[in-house]
Motif scaffolding. Structure first.
Motif, PDB file in Angstrom:
ATOM      1  N   GLY A  42       0.775  -1.225   0.000  1.00 28.06           N
ATOM      2  CA  GLY A  42       0.000   0.000   0.000  1.00 28.06           C
ATOM      3  C   GLY A  42       0.811   1.282   0.000  1.00 28.06           C
ATOM      4  N   LYS A  43       2.131   1.148  -0.086  1.00 29.66           N
ATOM      5  CA  LYS A  43       2.995   2.330  -0.057  1.00 29.66           C
ATOM      6  C   LYS A  43       3.826   2.415  -1.331  1.00 29.66           C
ATOM      7  N   GLU A  44       4.344   3.596  -1.589  1.00 28.05           N
ATOM      8  CA  GLU A  44       5.202   3.781  -2.743  1.00 28.05           C
ATOM      9  C   GLU A  44       6.597   3.215  -2.466  1.00 28.05           C
ATOM     10  N   ARG A  45       7.284   2.912  -3.545  1.00 26.47           N
ATOM     11  CA  ARG A  45       8.649   2.439  -3.409  1.00 26.47           C
ATOM     12  C   ARG A  45       9.517   3.593  -2.888  1.00 26.47           C
ATOM     13  N   GLU A  46      10.374   3.281  -1.909  1.00 23.75           N
ATOM     14  CA  GLU A  46      11.184   4.324  -1.297  1.00 23.75           C
ATOM     15  C   GLU A  46      12.651   3.941  -1.244  1.00 23.75           C
ATOM     16  N   PHE A  47      13.470   4.960  -1.240  1.00 21.62           N
ATOM     17  CA  PHE A  47      14.916   4.799  -1.219  1.00 21.62           C
ATOM     18  C   PHE A  47      15.388   4.250   0.128  1.00 21.62           C
ATOM     19  N   VAL A  48      16.391   3.373   0.060  1.00 24.90           N
ATOM     20  CA  VAL A  48      17.015   2.849   1.273  1.00 24.90           C
ATOM     21  C   VAL A  48      18.491   3.245   1.325  1.00 24.90           C
ATOM     22  N   ALA A  49      19.237   2.868   0.291  1.00 24.90           N
ATOM     23  CA  ALA A  49      20.675   3.150   0.275  1.00 24.90           C
ATOM     24  C   ALA A  49      21.181   3.066  -1.156  1.00 24.90           C
ATOM     25  N   ALA A  50      22.327   3.720  -1.403  1.00 21.35           N
ATOM     26  CA  ALA A  50      22.925   3.679  -2.733  1.00 21.35           C
ATOM     27  C   ALA A  50      24.434   3.816  -2.621  1.00 21.35           C
ATOM     28  N   ILE A  51      25.112   3.389  -3.679  1.00 26.82           N
ATOM     29  CA  ILE A  51      26.567   3.429  -3.696  1.00 26.82           C
ATOM     30  C   ILE A  51      27.028   3.767  -5.100  1.00 26.82           C
TER      31      ILE A  51
END
Length: 124
Positions: A42-51
């Motif tokens: 029920g939620k939008e895709r969200e950022f967690v981490a990046a490199i």
């Protein structure tokens, strides 16, 4: 074309740890910035981490900062997300993504390729 396959998800109790891995198919993996995103029901895709491609830069969402570490091994075409002190609100499907060029690592639309996702469930 880059194929991404995530692994390492599962069911864990609150306070526990998981190590998510993403294997990439392409030999030019080292040219791509890599990110982890998550999507709860029920939620939008969200950022967690990046490199960044060279591992020189890493980025974390505030809600995982201090509890998670992203790393990559360009020789093995893999990127890993170590998550500690997991909380029930971390429950989601976690996706690995690759970007050939990126201005904002936190933006979903910046990424060209996505894996199928791996389920992380944190019980209270």
């Amino acid at each position: 074309q880059v194929q991404l396959v995530e692994s390492g998800g599962g069911l864990v109790q609150a306070g526990g740890s998981l190590r998510l891995s993403c294997a990439a198919s392409r030999r030019t993996f080292s040219r791509y910035a890599m990110g982890w995103f998550r999507q709860a029901p029920g939620k939008e895709r969200e950022f967690v981490a990046a490199i960044s491609w060279s591992s020189s830069f890493t980025y974390y969402a505030d809600y995982v900062k201090g509890r998670s570490t992203i790393s990559r091994d360009n020789a093995k075409n893999t990127v890993t997300l170590q998550m500690n002190s997991l909380k029930p609100e971390d429950t989601a499907v976690y996706y690995c993504a690759a970007a050939s060029t990126v201005d904002d690592y936190r933006t979903v639309d910046e990424y060209d390729y996505w894996g199928q996702g791996t389920q992380v469930t944190v019980s209270s």
